[in-house]
Design an enzyme around this catalytic site. Sequence first.
Site, PDB file in Angstrom:
ATOM      1  N   HIS A 470     -17.923   1.168 -20.720  1.00 58.65           N
ATOM      2  CA  HIS A 470     -16.903   0.279 -20.145  1.00 58.65           C
ATOM      3  C   HIS A 470     -15.568   0.442 -20.858  1.00 58.65           C
ATOM      4  CE1 HIS A 470     -15.420  -3.547 -18.305  1.00 58.65           C
ATOM      5  NE2 HIS A 470     -14.738  -3.610 -19.442  1.00 58.65           N
ATOM      6  N   GLU A 471     -15.591   0.322 -22.175  1.00 57.98           N
ATOM      7  CA  GLU A 471     -14.328   0.373 -22.910  1.00 57.98           C
ATOM      8  C   GLU A 471     -13.684   1.749 -22.828  1.00 57.98           C
ATOM      9  OE1 GLU A 471     -12.804  -2.181 -23.816  1.00 57.98           O
ATOM     10  OE2 GLU A 471     -14.447  -3.592 -23.556  1.00 57.98           O
ATOM     11  N   HIS A 474     -11.529   1.870 -19.842  1.00 56.37           N
ATOM     12  CA  HIS A 474     -10.174   1.391 -20.141  1.00 56.37           C
ATOM     13  C   HIS A 474      -9.364   2.477 -20.848  1.00 56.37           C
ATOM     14  CE1 HIS A 474     -10.471  -2.772 -18.938  1.00 56.37           C
ATOM     15  NE2 HIS A 474     -11.447  -3.063 -19.787  1.00 56.37           N
ATOM     16  N   HIS A 477      -7.957   4.969 -18.578  1.00 57.61           N
ATOM     17  CA  HIS A 477      -6.821   4.405 -17.841  1.00 57.61           C
ATOM     18  C   HIS A 477      -5.534   4.566 -18.645  1.00 57.61           C
ATOM     19  CE1 HIS A 477      -5.789   0.822 -14.920  1.00 57.61           C
ATOM     20  NE2 HIS A 477      -5.114   1.910 -14.644  1.00 57.61           N
TER      21      HIS A 477
END
Length: 683
Positions: A470-471, A474, A477
């Site tokens: 998940h991280e 980020h 991104h």
Amino acid sequence: MIGTMSVFAEPSTLPFQLPPFAEIGVEDFEPAFAAGMAEHLVEVRAIADDPAPPTFDGTIVALERSGVLLNRVASTFFNLTGSSSTEALRAVEARVVPALTAHYDRIRLDPALFARIDAVHRAEQATPTLAGEDAQLLARYHLDFVLAGGGLDADRRRALAELNERLATVTTTFGQNLLAATEAAAVVVDDAAELDGLSADAIGAAAAAAADRGLAGRFVITLVLPTGQPLLKVLRNRDVRRRLFQASLHRAEGGEHDNRPVLLDIVRLRARRARLLGFPTHADATVADQTVGSLAAMDAFLGRLVGPAMANARAEAEQLAAAAAADGVDPLEPWDWAYYSDRIYRDRYEVDTAALRPYFQLDRVLTDGVFAAARGLYGIDLVPRPDLTGYHPDVRIWEVRDAGGEPIGLFVGDYFAREGKRGGAWMSSFVDQNHLHGTRPVIVNVLNIPRPAAGEPALVTLDELRTLFHEFGHALHGLFSDVRYPRFSGTNVPRDFVEYPSQVNEMWVFWPQLLADYARHVHTGEALPAEVVERIQAAQLWGEGFGTVEYLGATLLDQAWHRLAPDAVPDDVVAFEAAALAAAGIDLALVPPRYRSTYFQHIFDGGYSAGYYSYIWSEVLDADTVDMVTERGGLTRANGDHLRATLLSVGGSVDALAAFRNLRGRDAEIEPLLRRRGLTPSG
């Protein structure tokens, strides 16, 4: 010691402008902040007082160019206060945050500056001349200043500035109280026998945590940020489970670090601030620039989830109560839920979560799982840079290179829990990508995985495994950002959109070709058996009732606090929580909210106020996108190139929902989310 700002005066000469951590002392920050704010005000004053007619380049782009020194100092400082805080840093933070708030108010509440921004905006509306990122920047600046109070009269601007300064102080206090209260609430155990059920490495980590606190020979269970603590699944000693659960549930609720009066101040000040800005409530003000559009749309969406989620959670509770009763445990208590849920998970689906940990060794998960997924999708490589020094010995740094070997930026990983690090997991940046200043990204992921005993490998749980993917979503991104203006870099998107790309990246956790490489037993090298993976996937809906209800409890509690009028803020935090959850139809005593108010850092010191709904709102986009990527072949460069071009590279430079439509070819549909969480009539 009297500090200087010299270490921040110029951009770092290290690769990608990585801060020179070894040269930075606590004493350097306040002089650097002072110099940065002074320089920024001079730059802004020149824009506001420019005698020439206001133009896009002379006003909007000039504002984007300003504040470079201040941003350089702030990005370093606030990363350190989150990841490596000390008493000295916290003292500086307590002084600096109100000063920064006052500084930005001087800019956003400057009537001359707002008049120029407004003039450019009105001229563009009358005769459009801008396109693409330029048009988006003008619209965003105008909205930012309007929502910040730029259009208010002088008396209201003064009142707003006072409220903002007080809010800066009390939100900082909330975060510092929570850090201290969480560290103080760690559960001390005297006898290893009380840790029955824990693996040898988990017991070793508890012993190491005790030794770090001067408690050699004992054991310390440190707390993670949410209500539910990972070890509740495996601790066989019911009293230790109770102690751990209660320590988590009542953090910062009384004593020296009591957050109850602090959060009431925050709620009251935010409510008053919203009224000054012309909104009925803080929640109304928050959604004004979010993709959800309105509180009515949010309520309709959340209302569709509450009933089915509660039905699923009650059905799970009945099964857990029966399992507990067979052990002579009656009634079932909240601290029993995770333990018996995990037992059913093991017995029914033949999946032992504790036995899975040796298959998930941190370094291998990163290299052959998280990074390999990015390589398969996007063609990138992460090359270790041991020559670069992080802000703590735990920190590791990689250079990220594109398929052709071209440098993209740096990725910083900080994975282990320690004193001075706030709870939870997050992504941040030390340097943002943008073409205006010619900078490339330096992105950091921070987790709180328990540090293994000396000489032992670091193993992660299923939850931590998902968090790693998940991280890094980020991080991608931020790393893939390809925008001109800093305002749009990376994750600078609406709050209820920012979780979407990171949630999509979770789809690779159990992707077969990755699992075969990264999920190998730390001692034998044996691959995680395919039948175990099949059983994990077959069990994916088990516990979704609990997971959705605990999340919705926190979400609706957030909304309850932030829809209050200034004169309706209660005195009793605990009573308000109970009443709010009951009113929302989400009051199940066995399933407390993921965060109770006194440790709800996301909303009282983390940028998610009235916005915690964002996770499940983003999950609508995520679930729909996962279906698309799967249908189109999964882990392929074609899928990765499409994700990068339409979503990950554009940041906030295009409308968020337009970016989704560019990716998906249509608006999002809710059905994939409902199926995923078992909220359909057949689910």
